[in-house]
Design an enzyme around this catalytic site. Structure first.
Site, PDB file in Angstrom:
ATOM      1  N   ASP A 352       6.536 -11.459  63.858  1.00 22.81           N
ATOM      2  CA  ASP A 352       7.249 -12.644  64.167  1.00 22.81           C
ATOM      3  C   ASP A 352       7.755 -12.749  65.398  1.00 22.81           C
ATOM      4  OD1 ASP A 352       8.739 -15.035  62.335  1.00 22.81           O
ATOM      5  OD2 ASP A 352      10.345 -13.926  63.151  1.00 22.81           O
ATOM      6  N   GLU A 388       2.750 -13.513  66.440  1.00 23.89           N
ATOM      7  CA  GLU A 388       2.843 -15.007  66.279  1.00 23.89           C
ATOM      8  C   GLU A 388       3.522 -15.294  67.725  1.00 23.89           C
ATOM      9  OE1 GLU A 388       5.776 -17.930  63.697  1.00 23.89           O
ATOM     10  OE2 GLU A 388       6.817 -16.185  64.368  1.00 23.89           O
TER      11      GLU A 388
END
Length: 712
Positions: A352, A388
């Protein structure tokens, strides 16, 4: 475990390994803190009574002790004594019970209470720490010894070219599943239940990407509104499976249950990828709670602002950013990753806001210590790594800029495909790059098309059914007056906002859903599906359902769109059976010897000619033909033999009206068999739909896949 933790002896123990480790007769505790002046190990008996033991030994800033007789199941925490000077970045407060960053299991919930905060009420930057004891209101670590029977577990080891990812929430997957026993719904055991695994296998996906399963807690602002953090991007424990997903308790049993889930999924041939949140923690900004890192060594764990260390450098939008530049923090991250691979047998990670991990100073640095350590690590470098590739800081959008070994959530792919199907006049030039692996992003540094994770939806944003139903978000249930969530979604509601009974609008929306899914599954790269998109799941217009732990977020197994499910299954099967659709190398566009002039990749205009330079820059062009020659595949099998496949001609037409396209004749094809058409509910055209070269009408807003037929 002894009858009373008050009676235990405290031996010097060892500074390694960090965390709590049982050796068969006792447990070694080790905690790193450069800021501590003293550390208390706090043990809790069965009645919840706390017993404190001062750690007398410190080695290289690690406080440690071995406690004979203390074993699995023991609940524990720490209290750290040191300076409390927020203006200098020091936030030690022994009134706060702190979770061990290396705890392998966590017990207890976070209860909203003023004592969670290190400062007195309304005195965030004051010099006096809050004296209230937080122990009754915070979770505790658990000593774990788990001799799980991994015998027979085999990692699927699926090649990237064969991978189809299914992004799914552990709880949401089965919370409403009628064939999963109620006691198992929403748990690790529920995810591994045959009823859910059979769905994954029938669908044809090869990997589940689990939303965060590291132990997390809900933010105070959500608790005050009576909500919770459903997605889990608020990590507190990087080694502990989230206790709330365990059907068997939180005294360490969640570790065994998680392992059993992994083993069951592996037995079905499915890989397990974890969405991990190493960019920030659950402690928030300077007003947030003191739960672990902040009280152990605030300056050591977090990036503080230059010139004002009372505040945190926030590249994440969540209040703080872990300082991966520091050796001890980098070690924590790598120890955690290795643990989940070696002890929990997971097959990869999706990072993330990965750009936040690569910031050396302020800029994102491709040569940062984070990349260096990951690349040289003999364990972590061997599993699937997905970034990401952005954060919210300046220069944080880094799609295409991660180094080899890494794949990326291709945000440009998502944006382009959404623009095309929403009717935006963006032409076909960028679309062609996205359909064929995004060579403009990944080729220059030696990466392959498989670096691109292709997706149009994810957990964050509208599910696919809502993407074609709503142009305006409806997030009022989140309690933020609809201010949260993305405002520019690059989508189209098919002419009517929200639900409608108009059959024409409903049919158009269903076709648009199929168009998006067909595009993803026919593109070179690695496709990712969002759980529920294949079922027709809706969030009723909420595009930021991170705090909706209810039917709005859970998969709806009672209202399954069976036709849509059949469509997705058909496309996944076609992709699996067709190597030309999942090539490992970029197309060259070169002529293939012995074919009479065909190319491995060719692009056709509706008029029948190959696209010219002017066509590529025609923003009004909404139709493109993509020819893939299965005789020109550039990778070889394990024995070095050239891979051969059928050839395909695909048409993507985003215009609203039917269009006449001209199918090229020999040497491109003698005839064409229509194998997929999004005008049909399941994608299946009438059997033996053979089309000769020449003009043919393509329906408005549709995708065709045609197998090339050649006469002997």
């Amino acid at each position: 475990m002894p009858t009373s933790p008050a009676d235990v002896e405290v031996w010097p123990g060892s500074p390694t390994p960090l965390g709590a480790h049982w050796d068969g007769t006792g447990t070694n505790f080790a905690l790193w803190s450069a800021a501590a002046q003293a550390v208390d190990l706090c043990l809790f008996d069965d009645a919840g009574t706390e017993h404190r033991h001062r750690l007398q030994e410190t080695t290289h800033q690690v406080w440690h002790a071995r406690l004979p007789g203390v074993g699995p199941g023991q609940r524990y925490g720490y209290r750290v004594h040191g300076g409390y000077q927020p203006g200098s970045g020091h936030r030690a407060n022994p009134a706060k019970l702190l979770l061990d960053p290396y705890a392998r299991a966590v017990d207890g919930d976070l209860t909203l209470h003023p004592s969670l905060f290190g400062y007195p009420d309304a005195a965030v930057d004051g010099p006096v720490p809050d004296p209230r004891d937080s122990a009754p209101y915070v979770p505790r670590g658990v000593v774990v010894h788990d001799s799980f029977p991994w015998d027979g577990d085999r990692r699927p080891g699926t090649a990237w070219s064969d991978t189809v990812i299914y992004e799914v929430h552990v709880k949401g997957a089965t919370m409403a599943h009628p064939d999963v026993p109620p006691v198992l719904r929403g748990t690790y055991a529920g995810l591994a239940h045959p009823a859910f695994v059979e769905h994954l296998l029938a669908l044809g996906v090869t990997a589940v990407e689990l939303l965060p399963v590291h132990h997390f807690v809900s933010e105070p602002h959500l608790l005050r509104r009576g909500l919770t953090n459903y997605w889990g991007y608020n990590t507190l424990g990087y080694f502990a499976p989230h206790a709330g997903y365990s059907s068997s308790g939180s005294g360490g049993q969640q570790v065994t249950e998680f392992k059993a889930m992994v083993k069951a999924l592996h037995a079905a041939g499915l890989e397990v990828i974890l969405d991990v949140v190493y960019n920030h923690t659950a402690e928030g900004d300077h007003t947030g709670p003191t739960l672990s890192f902040k009280g152990i060594d605030n300056r050591g764990y977090y990036r503080l602002r230059e010139g004002d260390p009372s505040r945190y450098q926030d590249y994440t939008g969540c209040g703080n950013t872990l300082d991966v530049r520091r050796p001890q923090v980098l070690a924590l991250l790598m120890d955690s990753l290795r643990y989940w691979v070696t002890e929990m047998h997971v097959d990869g990670f999706r990072f993330d806001l990965a750009a936040a991990l690569a910031r050396s100073m302020h800029d994102v640095d491709r040569l940062s210590a984070f990349f260096d350590v990951v690349h040289q690590d003999p364990v972590v470098s061997q599993v699937k790594l997905i970034a990401e590739p952005w954060d919210i800081g300046e220069g944080g959008y880094q799609v295409g800029n991660f180094p080899p070994l890494w794949t990326e959530w291709n945000g440009k792919y998502r944006d382009t495909v959404r623009d095309v199907w929403s009717g935006a006049h963006v032409g076909v030039r960028d679309l062609a790059y996205r359909l064929t692996g995004s060579s403009d992003l990944y080729r220059s540094d030696g990466r392959r098309p498989l670096a691109s994770i292709n997706f149009v939806t994810a957990h964050d944003g509208f599910p696919l059914a809502d993407l074609v139903t709503y142009e305006h978000k409806r997030n009022e249930a989140n309690g933020e007056d609809n201010r949260d969530g993305e405002r520019h979604n690059r989508n189209w509601n098919c002419g009517v906002e929200g639900e409608t009974s108009d059959p024409q609008v409903q049919a158009l929306r269903a076709r648009q859903v199929r168009n998006h899914l067909a595009t993803v599954l026919l593109s070179t790269g690695v496709p990712m599906l969002t759980a529920g998109d294949e079922l027709g799941r809706t969030q009723q217009g909420n595009n930021n359902a991170y705090c909706q732990d209810n039917e709005l977020s859970w998969l709806d197994w009672k209202s399954v769109d069976e036709d849509l499910l059949a469509f997705v299954t058909r496309l996944v099967r076609l992709r699996r059976d067709s190597p030309v659709l999942r090539q490992e190398a970029f197309f060259e566009g070169h002529e293939i010897p012995g074919t009479g002039g065909t190319r491995d990749l060719a692009w056709f205009h509706p008029a029948g000619h190959q696209l010219s330079t002017g066509d590529w820059f025609d923003t009004g062009l909404q139709t493109i033909g993509m020819y893939l020659d299965g005789r020109g595949i550039r990778h070889r099998d394990e024995r070095g033999r050239a891979v051969q496949d059928d050839s395909y001609l695909g048409w993507l037409h985003a215009g609203p009206e039917p269009v006449t396209v001209h199918l090229p004749g020999p040497p491109w094809g003698d005839d064409y068999e229509l194998v997929v058409s999004t005008e049909y509910a399941t994608g299946a055209p009438p059997q033996n739909t053979i089309v000769a070269p020449g003009p043919v009408e393509l329906p408005g807003r549709s995708v065709w896949v045609m197998r090339v037929l050649r006469r002997p």
